[in-house]
Structures are given as C-alpha cells and as structure tokens.
Design a protein around this motif. Structure first.
Motif, PDB file in Angstrom:
ATOM      1  N   ALA A 278       5.900   1.779   3.216  1.00  0.00           N
ATOM      2  CA  ALA A 278       5.765   2.761   2.133  1.00  0.00           C
ATOM      3  C   ALA A 278       7.117   2.948   1.457  1.00  0.00           C
ATOM      4  N   ARG A 279       7.108   2.887   0.115  1.00  0.00           N
ATOM      5  CA  ARG A 279       8.335   3.023  -0.657  1.00  0.00           C
ATOM      6  C   ARG A 279       8.155   4.134  -1.698  1.00  0.00           C
ATOM      7  N   PRO A 280       8.624   5.339  -1.390  1.00  0.00           N
ATOM      8  CA  PRO A 280       8.492   6.431  -2.357  1.00  0.00           C
ATOM      9  C   PRO A 280       9.419   6.231  -3.546  1.00  0.00           C
ATOM     10  N   GLY A 281       8.992   6.728  -4.711  1.00  0.00           N
ATOM     11  CA  GLY A 281       9.793   6.645  -5.924  1.00  0.00           C
ATOM     12  C   GLY A 281       9.784   7.963  -6.661  1.00  0.00           C
ATOM     13  N   LEU A 282      10.543   8.035  -7.740  1.00  0.00           N
ATOM     14  CA  LEU A 282      10.635   9.266  -8.511  1.00  0.00           C
ATOM     15  C   LEU A 282       9.321   9.601  -9.206  1.00  0.00           C
ATOM     16  N   ARG A 283       8.555   8.577  -9.604  1.00  0.00           N
ATOM     17  CA  ARG A 283       7.321   8.810 -10.355  1.00  0.00           C
ATOM     18  C   ARG A 283       6.060   8.422  -9.601  1.00  0.00           C
ATOM     19  N   GLY A 284       6.200   8.014  -8.338  1.00  0.00           N
ATOM     20  CA  GLY A 284       5.026   7.606  -7.577  1.00  0.00           C
ATOM     21  C   GLY A 284       5.430   6.999  -6.245  1.00  0.00           C
ATOM     22  N   ALA A 285       4.624   6.100  -5.733  1.00  0.00           N
ATOM     23  CA  ALA A 285       4.897   5.461  -4.448  1.00  0.00           C
ATOM     24  C   ALA A 285       4.249   4.085  -4.416  1.00  0.00           C
ATOM     25  N   ALA A 286       4.804   3.203  -3.581  1.00  0.00           N
ATOM     26  CA  ALA A 286       4.270   1.853  -3.423  1.00  0.00           C
ATOM     27  C   ALA A 286       4.021   1.592  -1.943  1.00  0.00           C
ATOM     28  N   PHE A 287       2.990   0.787  -1.667  1.00  0.00           N
ATOM     29  CA  PHE A 287       2.613   0.458  -0.297  1.00  0.00           C
ATOM     30  C   PHE A 287       2.428  -1.052  -0.184  1.00  0.00           C
ATOM     31  N   ASP A 288       3.231  -1.674   0.661  1.00  0.00           N
ATOM     32  CA  ASP A 288       3.105  -3.103   0.938  1.00  0.00           C
ATOM     33  C   ASP A 288       2.414  -3.267   2.280  1.00  0.00           C
ATOM     34  N   ILE A 289       1.304  -3.996   2.298  1.00  0.00           N
ATOM     35  CA  ILE A 289       0.492  -4.146   3.502  1.00  0.00           C
ATOM     36  C   ILE A 289       0.634  -5.578   4.009  1.00  0.00           C
ATOM     37  N   GLU A 290       1.121  -5.723   5.232  1.00  0.00           N
ATOM     38  CA  GLU A 290       1.265  -7.059   5.807  1.00  0.00           C
ATOM     39  C   GLU A 290      -0.106  -7.714   5.975  1.00  0.00           C
ATOM     40  N   ASN A 291      -0.137  -9.047   5.873  1.00  0.00           N
ATOM     41  CA  ASN A 291      -1.396  -9.777   6.035  1.00  0.00           C
ATOM     42  C   ASN A 291      -2.066  -9.360   7.346  1.00  0.00           C
ATOM     43  N   SER A 292      -3.349  -9.034   7.265  1.00  0.00           N
ATOM     44  CA  SER A 292      -4.019  -8.466   8.437  1.00  0.00           C
ATOM     45  C   SER A 292      -5.510  -8.751   8.405  1.00  0.00           C
ATOM     46  N   ARG A 293      -6.130  -8.571   9.575  1.00  0.00           N
ATOM     47  CA  ARG A 293      -7.583  -8.634   9.726  1.00  0.00           C
ATOM     48  C   ARG A 293      -8.013  -7.489  10.637  1.00  0.00           C
ATOM     49  N   SER A 294      -9.072  -6.807  10.257  1.00  0.00           N
ATOM     50  CA  SER A 294      -9.589  -5.711  11.077  1.00  0.00           C
ATOM     51  C   SER A 294     -11.093  -5.600  10.849  1.00  0.00           C
TER      52      SER A 294
END
Length: 260
Positions: free
Chosen positions: A109-125
C-alpha cells in the motif's frame, strides 16, 4: 563570550521517556483499532470480528455484511491472520487464512496526498461463493453456492481523487455455481476477467453449463457500467426461469443485465 548552560540531565531523561512511550504506543496499537478503521472505511460491509493481537500482527474473523444496521452477515470458516510491515514508501500487508489461501497474499500500500495505490503480488486463492450472501440484497436472495478461484497478475489499483486507475490483470472463475432460486445444480461455471489500461474493462464469459452468461463493462472515472445477457439452454428454461427473472430485465427468453 557567553557559554550556554548545559541542559539538565532530567530533561534528557524526560525526552527519552516520552520517545519511548510514543514508540510503545505505536508498537502496541491493538488489533481492535484496525477492525474499527476497516468497518468505517467499508461502511460496515467488511468486519474484523473478535480481533486479537496488534495492528502489526493480528488475527480476526472476516465477515461480510449488508452494511450498517443490516441483519445479514456471514464469516469465513477460518480466521484471517495479518502481518503489517512499514516500508520507505508505504506498508506491506501479508494476509492468510487456512480455508482459502494456499500461500499468503501480499499487498503493498502506497498512500499519497490525493489518494492511495495498492500493488498486489501475483497470487492464487479460492473462496466460498456462499460468503456473498452476507452482503445482503440481491446476494441473500440468490444464495449462491460454489467456489470462487481468484488469480492476479501484475495487478495495481490506484484511487486518485475518486478516480480509478488499474494496471495488470485479475481473473475470477466461478466454478460449479448453484442458487437457492433454481433447482438446477450446478447451473454452470463462469469467468470474469478484469484488465487494466486507460479504461479498465471487465469481461464475463460462460465456461460451461445450462445458464449462459455473457457481457462486458468499463470503469469511467469512479463509475462502473456493465451490459450483459443471461439465457437458459432450451431444455432448462423452466428450472432457470426464477433466476432469470431476478438477475435482470426479461426480454423474451433472455434476461438483460445492466449496471450503471
């Protein structure tokens, strides 16, 4: 020349004690604090009940509900464990639950001044479709049953001032699906594919089965628009009639599904 007086030892001790107290408060933030933040952020649709441990290392029962004041609610059969670690540009979250994740899920999770970003590692569930009934209408009416197999590839989701930006790919396979409103078991298996880009899009396809579903959608800013069609195999129309009436607007033998 005037020489500044040395600070008294007790002042250094007080400053050290205050820093230590602040560190301890941050280190031992209870898991219940995180549970409260999740409930507020999701308007009560996602709850971490019976949360134990700390903000950084905790466990709880993940429950989906119809929102604040709803009487609907269903929980995963096994608790969710999490580990949160700070990074120079955000935090890393590791999630695992015995019922559904063969390997832990990792989210940056990468918070920012105007929002946030989420990078999800390759996965299976793999998740139980019955859990969706906890969200209330229309899921509590459909009472779906089956398995939801989710996989992600280079997936990144970013919210900036209410606008969605998406990169990478996610695929959800709804396998051997059935519903309380149909006597046909199973009705079929389906695939939902989400692809990022300048305009993120969603594609719905039927893999097999008597209930045929197809459609496509797009995110435009913060709004999602979808158009799809549901039909029944010729010899299964009676068994699927109730379901077709619920999931869309009937047009002859077809049910037209429109969102947004």
């Amino acid at each position: 020349m005037t020489i500044a007086p040395e600070r008294s030892p007790w002042r250094w001790a007080l400053a050290g004690a205050a820093a230590g107290l602040l560190f301890a408060l941050v280190l031992f933030i209870p898991a219940s604090w995180l549970a409260a933040r999740v409930a507020v952020a999701t308007d009560g649709h996602v709850l971490l009940s019976d949360a134990r441990g700390s903000l950084w290392n905790g466990t709880a029962n993940l429950q989906l509900t119809g929102g604040a004041g709803s009487t609907d609610g269903l929980a995963l059969p096994t608790p969710v464990d999490w580990h949160i670690r700070p990074r120079w540009n955000g935090i890393t979250v590791e999630l695992a639950t015995a019922c559904c994740t063969a390997q832990p899920l990792h989210i940056h999770a990468r918070p920012g001044l105007r929002g946030a970003a989420f990078d999800i590692e390759n996965s299976r569930s793999q998740w139980p479709a019955s859990l969706l009934a906890g969200l209330g209408t229309p899921w509590n009416t459909l009472q779906l049953d089956g398995d939801l197999a989710l996989s992600t590839q280079d997936l990144s989701v970013e919210w900036v001032e209410g606008r969605l930006a998406l990169a990478g790919r996610a695929e959800l396979q709804a396998q051997r699906m059935s519903s309380r409103v149909s006597t046909l078991r199973p009705m079929g298996s389906y695939r939902i594919t989400v692809t990022g880009g300048a305009t993120p899009n969603l594609q719905l396809d039927t893999l097999e089965g008597s209930l045929q579903l197809s459609g496509s959608g797009q995110w435009v800013g913060s709004r999602f628009h979808f158009n799809g069609v549901a039909t029944a195999a010729p010899d299964r129309e009676d068994a699927l009639a109730n379901l077709l009436n619920i999931i869309g607007r009937r047009s002859g033998a077809r049910s037209i599904i429109t969102i947004g």
